[in-house]
Design a protein around this motif. Structure first.
Motif, PDB file in Angstrom:
ATOM      1  N   GLY A   1      42.267  50.004  69.462  1.00  0.00           N
ATOM      2  CA  GLY A   1      41.202  50.731  68.776  1.00  0.00           C
ATOM      3  C   GLY A   1      41.358  52.239  68.917  1.00  0.00           C
ATOM      4  N   THR A   2      41.780  52.674  70.086  1.00  0.00           N
ATOM      5  CA  THR A   2      41.985  54.104  70.315  1.00  0.00           C
ATOM      6  C   THR A   2      43.109  54.637  69.433  1.00  0.00           C
ATOM      7  OG1 THR A   2      41.256  53.843  72.601  1.00  0.00           O
ATOM      8  CG2 THR A   2      42.506  55.828  72.083  1.00  0.00           C
ATOM      9  N   VAL A   3      44.202  53.894  69.355  1.00  0.00           N
ATOM     10  CA  VAL A   3      45.336  54.325  68.524  1.00  0.00           C
ATOM     11  C   VAL A   3      44.935  54.364  67.054  1.00  0.00           C
ATOM     12  CG1 VAL A   3      47.621  53.634  67.720  1.00  0.00           C
ATOM     13  CG2 VAL A   3      47.082  53.560  70.147  1.00  0.00           C
ATOM     14  N   LEU A   4      44.217  53.359  66.586  1.00  0.00           N
ATOM     15  CA  LEU A   4      43.794  53.332  65.190  1.00  0.00           C
ATOM     16  C   LEU A   4      42.838  54.480  64.871  1.00  0.00           C
ATOM     17  CD1 LEU A   4      43.274  49.511  64.579  1.00  0.00           C
ATOM     18  CD2 LEU A   4      45.133  50.958  63.772  1.00  0.00           C
ATOM     19  N   ALA A   5      41.926  54.776  65.771  1.00  0.00           N
ATOM     20  CA  ALA A   5      40.989  55.881  65.558  1.00  0.00           C
ATOM     21  C   ALA A   5      41.728  57.212  65.504  1.00  0.00           C
ATOM     22  CB  ALA A   5      39.940  55.897  66.664  1.00  0.00           C
ATOM     23  N   ARG A   6      42.717  57.395  66.366  1.00  0.00           N
ATOM     24  CA  ARG A   6      43.485  58.637  66.365  1.00  0.00           C
ATOM     25  C   ARG A   6      44.256  58.790  65.064  1.00  0.00           C
ATOM     26  NH1 ARG A   6      48.039  58.451  70.356  1.00  0.00           N
ATOM     27  NH2 ARG A   6      48.973  57.398  68.586  1.00  0.00           N
ATOM     28  N   ASP A   7      44.881  57.715  64.602  1.00  0.00           N
ATOM     29  CA  ASP A   7      45.627  57.772  63.343  1.00  0.00           C
ATOM     30  C   ASP A   7      44.700  58.080  62.165  1.00  0.00           C
ATOM     31  OD1 ASP A   7      47.954  57.228  64.681  1.00  0.00           O
ATOM     32  OD2 ASP A   7      47.994  55.094  64.133  1.00  0.00           O
TER      33      ASP A   7
ATOM     34  N   ARG B   1      41.893  59.777  62.268  1.00  0.00           N
ATOM     35  CA  ARG B   1      41.520  61.194  62.353  1.00  0.00           C
ATOM     36  C   ARG B   1      42.634  62.083  61.824  1.00  0.00           C
ATOM     37  NH1 ARG B   1      39.602  59.913  67.452  1.00  0.00           N
ATOM     38  NH2 ARG B   1      41.416  60.877  68.400  1.00  0.00           N
ATOM     39  N   GLN B   2      43.875  61.770  62.157  1.00  0.00           N
ATOM     40  CA  GLN B   2      44.994  62.566  61.666  1.00  0.00           C
ATOM     41  C   GLN B   2      45.139  62.434  60.152  1.00  0.00           C
ATOM     42  OE1 GLN B   2      48.369  61.234  63.890  1.00  0.00           O
ATOM     43  NE2 GLN B   2      47.890  62.479  65.676  1.00  0.00           N
ATOM     44  N   ARG B   3      44.899  61.244  59.623  1.00  0.00           N
ATOM     45  CA  ARG B   3      45.008  61.043  58.184  1.00  0.00           C
ATOM     46  C   ARG B   3      43.940  61.837  57.445  1.00  0.00           C
ATOM     47  NH1 ARG B   3      42.877  58.272  54.180  1.00  0.00           N
ATOM     48  NH2 ARG B   3      41.353  57.233  55.477  1.00  0.00           N
ATOM     49  N   ARG B   4      42.746  61.853  57.970  1.00  0.00           N
ATOM     50  CA  ARG B   4      41.645  62.551  57.308  1.00  0.00           C
ATOM     51  C   ARG B   4      41.691  64.059  57.517  1.00  0.00           C
ATOM     52  NH1 ARG B   4      36.433  59.144  56.618  1.00  0.00           N
ATOM     53  NH2 ARG B   4      37.303  57.059  56.596  1.00  0.00           N
ATOM     54  N   ALA B   5      42.573  64.542  58.369  1.00  0.00           N
ATOM     55  CA  ALA B   5      42.646  65.966  58.663  1.00  0.00           C
ATOM     56  C   ALA B   5      43.344  66.751  57.557  1.00  0.00           C
ATOM     57  CB  ALA B   5      43.370  66.189  59.994  1.00  0.00           C
ATOM     58  N   TYR B   6      43.942  66.085  56.567  1.00  0.00           N
ATOM     59  CA  TYR B   6      44.597  66.795  55.485  1.00  0.00           C
ATOM     60  C   TYR B   6      43.567  67.483  54.602  1.00  0.00           C
ATOM     61  CZ  TYR B   6      48.906  64.244  56.433  1.00  0.00           C
ATOM     62  OH  TYR B   6      50.018  63.731  57.014  1.00  0.00           O
ATOM     63  N   ALA B   7      43.866  68.710  54.232  1.00  0.00           N
ATOM     64  CA  ALA B   7      43.023  69.417  53.273  1.00  0.00           C
ATOM     65  C   ALA B   7      43.419  68.949  51.874  1.00  0.00           C
ATOM     66  CB  ALA B   7      43.223  70.923  53.407  1.00  0.00           C
ATOM     67  N   ALA B   8      42.545  69.189  50.919  1.00  0.00           N
ATOM     68  CA  ALA B   8      42.812  68.760  49.547  1.00  0.00           C
ATOM     69  C   ALA B   8      44.084  69.418  49.003  1.00  0.00           C
ATOM     70  CB  ALA B   8      41.625  69.082  48.656  1.00  0.00           C
ATOM     71  N   ASP B   9      44.311  70.666  49.352  1.00  0.00           N
ATOM     72  CA  ASP B   9      45.516  71.360  48.882  1.00  0.00           C
ATOM     73  C   ASP B   9      46.778  70.745  49.477  1.00  0.00           C
ATOM     74  OD1 ASP B   9      44.000  73.095  47.345  1.00  0.00           O
ATOM     75  OD2 ASP B   9      43.827  74.583  48.957  1.00  0.00           O
ATOM     76  N   ASP B  10      46.701  70.307  50.733  1.00  0.00           N
ATOM     77  CA  ASP B  10      47.858  69.658  51.363  1.00  0.00           C
ATOM     78  C   ASP B  10      48.200  68.345  50.673  1.00  0.00           C
ATOM     79  OD1 ASP B  10      47.935  71.696  53.212  1.00  0.00           O
ATOM     80  OD2 ASP B  10      46.774  70.588  54.716  1.00  0.00           O
TER      81      ASP B  10
END
Length: 77
Positions: free
Chosen positions: A19-25, A27-36
């Motif tokens: 669960g910790t690994v999935l939550a971290r992944d 968060r990283q996926r959602r950290a992209y800005a729209a321009d990225d």
């Protein structure tokens, strides 16, 4: 009985770690800005557009063998 307790605790630790690994992944996926995201999509599109298309195979070559299933289907068309 003690072995079962240890196995149960190990299973719970595994579920928590997953669960910790999935939550971290996530968060990283959602950290992209729209321009990225837009820039990455444009890069992917440019890479796919650069790949040459294969030449189509004439139907006569596909229907050459009588036992070939695709040949039978194409002959019906």
């Amino acid at each position: 009985m003690r072995l079962w307790k240890l196995l149960g605790l190990a299973g719970l630790a595994g579920v928590a770690a997953t669960g910790t690994v999935l939550a971290r992944d996530e968060r990283q996926r959602r950290a992209y800005a729209a321009d990225d995201v837009r820039a990455r999509l444009h890069e992917r599109h440019a890479a796919l557009a650069a790949v040459p298309e294969a030449e189509p195979v004439p139907v006569a070559e596909l229907t050459a063998g009588r036992k070939h299933r695709l040949a039978r289907v194409l002959r019906r068309c």
